[in-house]
Design a protein around this motif. Structure first.
Motif, short mmCIF file in Angstrom:
data_model
loop_
_atom_site.label_atom_id
_atom_site.label_comp_id
_atom_site.label_asym_id
_atom_site.label_seq_id
_atom_site.Cartn_x
_atom_site.Cartn_y
_atom_site.Cartn_z
N LYS A 105 -5.99 8.87 10.78
CA LYS A 105 -6.77 7.64 10.74
C LYS A 105 -5.88 6.52 10.21
N VAL A 106 -6.21 5.31 10.60
CA VAL A 106 -5.45 4.15 10.11
C VAL A 106 -6.37 3.31 9.24
N LYS A 107 -5.81 2.85 8.12
CA LYS A 107 -6.54 1.97 7.21
C LYS A 107 -5.73 0.70 7.03
N SER A 108 -6.45 -0.41 6.97
CA SER A 108 -5.82 -1.71 6.80
C SER A 108 -5.85 -2.11 5.34
N ASN A 109 -4.67 -2.28 4.74
CA ASN A 109 -4.54 -2.73 3.36
C ASN A 109 -5.44 -1.97 2.39
N PRO A 110 -5.38 -0.63 2.40
CA PRO A 110 -6.26 0.15 1.53
C PRO A 110 -5.77 0.18 0.09
N SER A 111 -6.68 0.54 -0.79
CA SER A 111 -6.31 0.76 -2.19
C SER A 111 -5.74 2.18 -2.32
N LYS B 295 -3.21 -3.15 16.48
CA LYS B 295 -2.32 -4.31 16.47
C LYS B 295 -2.97 -5.53 15.83
N THR B 296 -4.31 -5.56 15.75
CA THR B 296 -5.01 -6.71 15.16
C THR B 296 -5.26 -6.54 13.66
N MET B 297 -5.01 -5.36 13.13
CA MET B 297 -5.32 -5.07 11.74
C MET B 297 -4.31 -5.73 10.80
N ALA B 298 -4.78 -6.07 9.61
CA ALA B 298 -3.93 -6.69 8.59
C ALA B 298 -3.00 -5.64 7.98
N PHE B 299 -1.77 -6.05 7.71
CA PHE B 299 -0.79 -5.18 7.07
C PHE B 299 -0.98 -5.21 5.57
N PRO B 300 -0.58 -4.18 4.86
CA PRO B 300 0.04 -2.97 5.38
C PRO B 300 -0.99 -2.04 5.98
N SER C 189 7.46 -10.59 2.10
CA SER C 189 6.04 -10.92 2.23
C SER C 189 5.18 -10.11 1.27
N ARG C 190 4.02 -10.64 0.97
CA ARG C 190 3.05 -9.96 0.10
C ARG C 190 2.69 -8.59 0.68
N GLN C 191 2.46 -8.53 2.00
CA GLN C 191 2.06 -7.28 2.64
C GLN C 191 3.15 -6.21 2.51
N ALA C 192 4.40 -6.61 2.66
CA ALA C 192 5.50 -5.65 2.53
C ALA C 192 5.63 -5.17 1.09
N LYS C 193 5.42 -6.04 0.14
CA LYS C 193 5.48 -5.64 -1.27
C LYS C 193 4.35 -4.66 -1.60
N ILE C 194 3.18 -4.89 -1.02
CA ILE C 194 2.06 -3.95 -1.22
C ILE C 194 2.41 -2.60 -0.62
N ALA C 195 3.00 -2.60 0.57
CA ALA C 195 3.39 -1.34 1.21
C ALA C 195 4.41 -0.59 0.35
#
Length: 88
Positions: free
Chosen positions: A71-77, A59-64, A8-14
């Protein structure tokens, strides 16, 4: 955090984020899940409910998802992560 060995795109970004952060000497560990370990016996009902609300929100936040300084960040740069890391 995103599924490991996933196309997935999200896993590749991670994967990219973990690699880039390590190259810049910012420790990063690639994970596919998370757990919370709390002693509920020492928490008030209000604190337990707040913790449950936070877990449900994450649990509702977009991956990665990236956890930095508690702190948790959703799909940060990379820059977002570096800025938070430097606050440490």
């Amino acid at each position: 955090m995103a599924p490991i060995n996933c196309p997935s795109r999200q896993a590749k970004i991670a994967d990219y984020l973990a690699t880039e952060l390590n190259k810049q000497n910012i420790p990063a560990t690639r994970i596919s899940g998370y757990t919370f370990n709390h002693n509920l016996a020492k928490m008030s009902e209000r604190e337990i409910n707040q913790m449950i609300d936070r877990v449900e929100y994450v649990k509702t936040m977009a991956f990665p998802l990236v956890f930095v300084n508690g702190k948790v960040k959703s799909n940060p740069s990379i820059e977002d992560i570096k800025n938070e890391w430097e606050l440490q």
